[in-house]
Design a protein around this motif. Structure first.
Motif, PDB file in Angstrom:
ATOM      1  N   LEU A   1      -3.283   0.643  -3.620  1.00  0.00           N
ATOM      2  CA  LEU A   1      -2.625  -0.635  -3.452  1.00  0.00           C
ATOM      3  C   LEU A   1      -1.903  -0.953  -4.754  1.00  0.00           C
TER       4      LEU A   1
ATOM      5  N   ASP B   1       0.845  -1.194   0.000  1.00  0.00           N
ATOM      6  CA  ASP B   1       0.000   0.000   0.000  1.00  0.00           C
ATOM      7  C   ASP B   1       0.877   1.239   0.000  1.00  0.00           C
TER       8      ASP B   1
ATOM      9  N   ILE C   1      -7.737   1.652  -1.230  1.00  0.00           N
ATOM     10  CA  ILE C   1      -7.120   0.492  -0.597  1.00  0.00           C
ATOM     11  C   ILE C   1      -8.222  -0.304   0.106  1.00  0.00           C
TER      12      ILE C   1
END
Length: 115
Positions: free
Chosen positions: A71, A18, A85
């Motif tokens: 991500l 991430d 994310i």
């Protein structure tokens, strides 16, 4: 930043992590907020010069949706990004990671020899 690895259905090795930007341009509203004076300051001005910012930092502007992070999935052949994310992605099963990777948008992969 969490980091995971997995193998897709074709046997390709993937890395996932991430990214959460910290110095992103926050002024995203279409209007100019500088002219709104809800609580006018009555004290003496402490800043001087034509640039009144207290610190000068380079800020980046991200495409819509990327301001809260993304991500990244990367294999030897390609790179992908998923926005936003997914919650709990770092504890997801490998099957769930493969599904997220399939949903992610393909982006251009940088050639390391050109850097």
């Amino acid at each position: 930043m969490a980091y995971r690895t997995f193998v897709d259905k074709d046997g390709a090795y993937w890395q996932a992590w991430d990214s959460q930007p910290s110095k992103v341009e926050r002024r995203m509203s279409p209007g100019d907020r500088r002219h709104v004076k809800r609580f006018p300051w009555g004290g003496a001005e402490r800043r001087s010069g034509s640039d009144r910012r207290t610190t000068s930092q380079r800020r980046i502007t991200l495409s819509e949706g990327y301001g809260r992070g993304w991500l990244t999935f990367e294999s030897l052949a390609e790179k992908r990004r998923l926005v936003p994310i997914p919650s709990g992605w770092d504890h997801a099963s490998n099957t769930e990671l493969r599904t997220m990777c399939d949903q992610a948008k393909r982006i251009g992969k940088t050639d390391p020899s050109s850097v």
